[in-house]
Design an enzyme around this catalytic site. Sequence first.
Site: not given
Length: 170
Positions: A46, A51, A94-95, A136-137, A140
Amino acid sequence: MSIRKILQYPEQVLRDETLPISNFDDSLRQLVDDMAETMYDAPGIGLAAPQIGESLKLIVVDISEDREDKQEFMAMVNPQITVHEGSQLDEEGCLSVPELTAKVKRFKKITVSYQDLEGNAMELVTEDRFAVVLQHEIDHLNGILFIDHLSSLKRNLYKKKVKKWLAHSS
């Protein structure tokens, strides 16, 4: 398509409120393609627009049955969780928060209202792991990182680790 740089905590854009999308044009489709390519290159499941430095309400998520076979993703424009129920504890990473995974409490089942790339209103009901990914996304898009769901002790340990990294890299 091009791979974009994934920003990492403590970049400010990761904490900013995002703007709703109202133009459903070629530049949006290009951004979605860039996000998908970036997500798969990372590799991730995702990615939210903040990000990669875009303060827009846009996420892409992997929906491949078998990630080895074929990469399939969906884009969600202006997504919002409208209904939620239950809870579950699942391991997240998380990235934008490298070298940290932790168990996070999330809703078990959610309904998400969003728009597709043509601007059509859509709704999706999902549960379990895919519900975690979407929560999660969508976090953001509201300036929330998964570390915000951790205990203050775990969060502070991670912040100290990041300060050391930043001190050594400058």
